[in-house]
Structures are given as C-alpha cells and as structure tokens.
Design a protein around this motif. Structure first.
Motif, mmCIF file in Angstrom:
data_model
loop_
_atom_site.group_PDB
_atom_site.id
_atom_site.type_symbol
_atom_site.label_atom_id
_atom_site.label_comp_id
_atom_site.label_asym_id
_atom_site.label_seq_id
_atom_site.Cartn_x
_atom_site.Cartn_y
_atom_site.Cartn_z
ATOM 1 N N UNK A 70 42.574 41.725 19.387
ATOM 2 C CA UNK A 70 43.088 41.000 20.976
ATOM 3 C C UNK A 70 42.521 41.951 21.583
ATOM 4 N N UNK A 71 42.812 43.155 21.167
ATOM 5 C CA UNK A 71 42.201 43.406 21.989
ATOM 6 C C UNK A 71 40.723 43.706 22.492
ATOM 7 N N UNK A 72 39.949 43.188 21.391
ATOM 8 C CA UNK A 72 38.928 43.467 21.863
ATOM 9 C C UNK A 72 37.634 41.864 22.292
ATOM 10 N N UNK A 73 39.226 41.288 22.612
ATOM 11 C CA UNK A 73 38.994 39.905 23.416
ATOM 12 C C UNK A 73 38.764 40.224 24.724
ATOM 13 N N UNK A 74 40.638 41.489 25.281
ATOM 14 C CA UNK A 74 41.272 41.704 26.425
ATOM 15 C C UNK A 74 39.293 42.578 26.670
ATOM 16 N N UNK A 75 39.124 43.419 25.996
ATOM 17 C CA UNK A 75 38.251 44.610 26.325
ATOM 18 C C UNK A 75 36.882 43.373 26.993
ATOM 19 N N UNK A 76 37.054 42.437 26.288
ATOM 20 C CA UNK A 76 35.723 41.650 26.789
ATOM 21 C C UNK A 76 35.857 40.986 28.078
ATOM 22 N N UNK A 77 37.216 40.364 28.042
ATOM 23 C CA UNK A 77 37.503 39.462 28.733
ATOM 24 C C UNK A 77 37.282 40.786 30.695
ATOM 25 N N UNK A 78 37.532 41.918 29.486
ATOM 26 C CA UNK A 78 38.054 43.068 31.427
ATOM 27 C C UNK A 78 36.706 43.153 31.686
ATOM 28 N N UNK A 79 35.883 43.379 30.618
ATOM 29 C CA UNK A 79 34.179 44.268 31.160
ATOM 30 C C UNK A 79 33.344 42.421 31.352
ATOM 31 N N UNK A 80 34.504 41.540 31.348
ATOM 32 C CA UNK A 80 33.546 40.204 31.996
ATOM 33 C C UNK A 80 32.537 38.971 31.211
ATOM 34 N N UNK A 113 41.811 34.184 33.516
ATOM 35 C CA UNK A 113 42.465 35.301 35.335
ATOM 36 C C UNK A 113 42.414 37.017 34.514
ATOM 37 N N UNK A 114 41.841 37.282 33.666
ATOM 38 C CA UNK A 114 42.130 38.356 32.912
ATOM 39 C C UNK A 114 40.104 38.708 32.682
ATOM 40 N N UNK A 115 39.190 38.155 33.282
ATOM 41 C CA UNK A 115 37.958 38.387 33.570
ATOM 42 C C UNK A 115 37.598 39.593 34.752
ATOM 43 N N UNK A 116 36.884 40.413 34.367
ATOM 44 C CA UNK A 116 36.534 41.368 35.588
ATOM 45 C C UNK A 116 37.425 42.411 35.968
ATOM 46 N N UNK A 117 39.006 42.697 34.962
ATOM 47 C CA UNK A 117 39.912 43.266 35.638
ATOM 48 C C UNK A 117 40.001 44.613 34.560
ATOM 49 N N UNK A 118 39.022 45.704 35.315
ATOM 50 C CA UNK A 118 39.550 47.097 34.675
ATOM 51 C C UNK A 118 40.643 47.108 33.772
ATOM 52 N N UNK A 165 42.488 45.068 32.113
ATOM 53 C CA UNK A 165 42.525 44.969 30.577
ATOM 54 C C UNK A 165 41.755 44.959 29.954
ATOM 55 N N UNK A 166 40.779 45.706 30.582
ATOM 56 C CA UNK A 166 39.392 45.542 29.881
ATOM 57 C C UNK A 166 40.419 47.596 28.895
ATOM 58 N N UNK A 167 41.020 47.864 29.468
ATOM 59 C CA UNK A 167 41.731 49.573 29.350
ATOM 60 C C UNK A 167 42.718 48.855 28.554
ATOM 61 N N UNK A 168 43.083 48.217 28.761
ATOM 62 C CA UNK A 168 43.785 47.943 27.358
ATOM 63 C C UNK A 168 43.926 47.369 26.605
ATOM 64 N N UNK A 169 42.856 46.649 26.799
ATOM 65 C CA UNK A 169 42.563 46.110 25.273
ATOM 66 C C UNK A 169 41.482 47.384 24.217
#
Length: 60
Positions: free
Chosen positions: A10-20, A26-31, A33-37
């Motif tokens: 789950x953290x990997x998915x969040x990181x990839x979404x946060x890094x776009x 909705x989490x795409x490109x949001x820093x 979510x990258x940090x939380x992941x």
C-alpha cells in the motif's frame, strides 16, 4: 509479518501516486501521499523485521 507486507504494498502504491507515476487519482501529484507512502513502507519493513525476530527467537 503479513501486515508488514501489506503496508509495503500500500505504501508503494501511495508513493507512486504521490510522485505522479500512477495517474487518474485524487492522490496523483500530491507530495503528501508520496511522503505518507514512504513512511508506511518503512513501517512495514519494521513490522517484518520484528516478526522475523520473534519467529527466530521462539524456535530456540
């Protein structure tokens, strides 16, 4: 240990979404979510290490 593996995935998915890298969310490109992941991945690794230590300690 299973929770640790789930947290890593789950953290990997969040990181990839946060890094776009994964679009259409909705989490795409949001820093945030990258940090939380990243934090979740580290927490998952810690859970796996603790689980492995407990397992090896109980077999002695």
């Amino acid at each position: 240990m299973s929770l640790g593996l789930l947290a890593i995935v789950i953290g990997g998915v969040w990181t990839l979404q946060g890094l776009d890298y994964l679009d259409d969310s909705l989490m795409s490109g949001q820093g945030f979510w990258a940090a939380a992941g990243g934090v979740l991945v580290v927490g998952g690794l810690a859970l796996i290490v603790v689980g492995m230590r407990r397992r090896s300690g109980s077999q002695q």
